[in-house]
Design an enzyme around this catalytic site. Structure first.
Site, short mmCIF file in Angstrom:
data_model
loop_
_atom_site.label_atom_id
_atom_site.label_comp_id
_atom_site.label_asym_id
_atom_site.label_seq_id
_atom_site.Cartn_x
_atom_site.Cartn_y
_atom_site.Cartn_z
N LYS A 80 0.85 -1.20 0.00
CA LYS A 80 0.00 0.00 0.00
C LYS A 80 0.88 1.25 0.00
CE LYS A 80 -3.92 1.94 2.65
NZ LYS A 80 -4.72 1.79 3.89
N SER A 155 -9.64 2.01 2.93
CA SER A 155 -8.81 2.75 2.02
C SER A 155 -7.85 1.88 1.21
CB SER A 155 -7.99 3.80 2.78
OG SER A 155 -7.10 3.19 3.70
N SER A 179 -9.53 -0.30 7.22
CA SER A 179 -9.00 -0.24 5.85
C SER A 179 -8.26 -1.47 5.36
CB SER A 179 -8.09 0.97 5.70
OG SER A 179 -8.88 2.12 5.58
N1 GLN Z 1 -12.87 4.30 6.42
C1 GLN Z 1 -12.27 4.82 7.61
C2 GLN Z 1 -11.91 6.26 7.41
O1 GLN Z 1 -12.21 6.77 6.39
C3 GLN Z 1 -11.08 3.99 8.00
C4 GLN Z 1 -9.89 4.25 7.17
C5 GLN Z 1 -8.69 3.43 7.55
O2 GLN Z 1 -8.78 2.41 8.25
N2 GLN Z 1 -7.54 3.91 7.14
O3 GLN Z 1 -11.34 6.90 8.22
#
Ligand code: GLN
Length: 491
Positions: A80, A155, A179
């Site tokens: 990532k 994400s 994410s």
């Molecule tokens: N979807 C969540 C957010 O937008 C979690 C994102 C993540 O785990 N990086 O903050």
């Protein structure tokens, strides 16, 4: 030789170690696959062809020299784009870091290299890891290999899609609120969030430092465990790293694969039942619960009364920490600088840089966080959210006095169509309804494929006490042995 891209990491490592294929051959097969499908999937922001082939050649040379290879030597991995990679572009999905080539490797990447894995490239993500669909990437969305009109989660949608599209057998994600697990769920792959502090944040571009946790993504539970073992463990360069060895997640995954859960107590979170899970998701979850019971697990209902406040608490804590962390992107030290024509003040250049470099979701979070932390509001918002965090931790502690692990669906809905939730941020936030409590508590959580709903994958989440990551692998591997793995339609 069967298609090398369809093999598990365990199978690839075995073939490389046994000399039945070479790391270079394996790497070329995956680079070819990326070349064939990634214009449609867009899992990668950067493919490091030369670096990957060089790393693969090094593994082959070590084998030829008779050196002992680690358990994942020669296995390709997609990383990532939130983790720094020396000399290889790292953007965090943002224009503000476009073209930045870090001068150092993150600890995770250092450990991947030391283990002889082959980094294929950097995967797409929502900008600064804020989002649940990868649509907030400044470089355009990633598409779900199960249905290219749908999102791959976020994400870390790029890492999950790379696995589901057979572009890589292993990938790295980061999980602040879900994410790793939610993209795993909606792509039919496995994603594990380790115990907070169980994997190093050194070189992980910070979003919310008290929540961010890098972790493994794979197509099978055992592969995820092997990757977890390689990347995990104490790192003196991360002040919140836990000075203890990684729990034996590999042994746990192997134990689970025997399909025996006799004596294991699993709790279903009562409060999640009424909270908006799609009927198809809930049906797949219930069938999996039956499957776990057949394997010998004892299933109990557990009340976690404060979990319903997790989402609002998270959306104060995470933006607050991000508003502080993202202050370093000022047009002076990193990446983009806009409007520096010699006539403008530092403040003007800084604000023009941020205006041009940050996308709308990142700006929204910075504004919410700055407000929540401002004097006069601090106690009412940030202070209150921290108290809720303590209550959620107490819910977990009480639950784990009664059961070994908690289970739930990973996310309330299957992969949704691209563009269907971006208009209303709250609709996007709901994707992490079931995953966020674990981040606030700091324990480990894993998503494992458990079934299909209308032909799209559904994930089951296993949550365990802090530093009991092995426990969640055992349960996940047991479920996998009962329901199998899920293959998307050919691309
Ligand atoms: N979807 C969540 C957010 O937008 C979690 C994102 C993540 O785990 N990086 O903050």
């Amino acid at each position: 030789m069967s298609d090398l891209t369809k093999l598990t990491a365990v199978e690839i490592a075995g073939l490389v170690a046994g000399g039945e294929t070479s790391a270079v051959e394996v790497t070329r097969a995956h680079l070819d696959r990326i070349g064939a499908v990634d214009d449609r999937v867009h899992a990668f922001l950067h493919v490091d062809t030369e670096g990957a082939l060089a790393a693969a050649r090094a593994v082959d040379e070590r084998r030829a020299a008779g050196e002992e290879l680690g358990p994942l030597a020669g296995v390709p991995v997609a990383v990532k784009d939130v983790l720094t990679t020396k000399g290889v572009p790292t953007t965090v999905g943002s224009k503000i870091l476009e073209g930045w080539r870090p001068p150092y490797d993150s600890t995770i990447v250092q450990r991947l290299r030391a283990a002889g894995t082959v980094m294929l490239g950097k995967t797409n993500m929502d900008e600064f890891a804020m989002g649940s669909s990868t649509e907030y990437s400044a470089y355009g969305p990633t598409y779900n290999p199960w249905d290219l009109s749908r999102i791959p989660g976020g994400s870390g949608g790029g890492s999950a899609a790379a696995l589901a599209a057979y572009e890589a057998p292993l990938a790295i994600g980061s999980d602040t609120g879900g994410s790793i697990r939610q993209p795993g769920a909606v792509t039919g792959t496995v994603g594990a969030k380790p115990t907070y502090g169980g994997t190093s944040r050194y070189g992980l571009v910070a979003f919310s430092s008290s929540l961010d946790t890098p972790g493994p993504c794979a197509r099978t539970v055992l592969d995820a465990a092997l990757l977890h073992q390689v990347i995990g463990g104490h790192d003196p360069r991360d002040s919140t790293s836990i000075p203890q060895p990684v729990p034996d997640v590999v042994a746990a995954a192997k134990l689970g694969a025997t399909g025996d859960l006799t004596g294991v107590r699993l709790g279903i979170v009562k409060e999640f039942a009424g909270e908006g899970g799609e009927p198809g998701v809930m049906a797949a979850f219930r069938e999996s619960v039956d499957a776990l019971a057949k394997l010998g697990a004892e299933i109990v209902e557990i009340s976690c009364p404060h979990f319903k406040y997790a989402l609002p608490a998270y959306y104060l804590i995470a933006p607050s920490e991000c508003s502080s962390n993202l202050a370093r992107f000022d047009g002076v030290r990193f990446g983009l600088r806009t409007g520096d024509d010699g006539n403008r003040s530092l403040e003007e250049v800084m604000s023009l840089t941020r205006e041009a470099g940050f996308g709308p979701e990142v700006k929204r979070r910075i504004m919410i966080g700055t407000y929540a932390l401002s004097s006069g509001y601090y106690d009412a918002y940030y202070g209150q959210a921290q108290k809720v965090r303590t209550l959620i931790t107490r819910d977990f502690t009480a639950a784990f006095e009664q059961v070994d692990a908690l289970i739930s669906p990973t996310t309330p809905f299957v992969a949704f169509p691209v563009g269907s939730r971006t208009a209303d941020p709250y609709q996007m936030y709901l994707a992490d309804l079931y995953t966020i409590p674990t981040n606030l508590y700091g324990g480990p959580g894993i998503s494992v494929p458990c079934g299909l709903s209308d032909g799209l994958p559904v994930g089951l989440q296993v949550m365990a006490p802090t530093m009991a990551d092995d426990r969640m692998y055992r349960v996940a591997a047991a479920l996998e042995s009962a329901v199998g793995t899920f293959t998307p339609p050919a691309l």
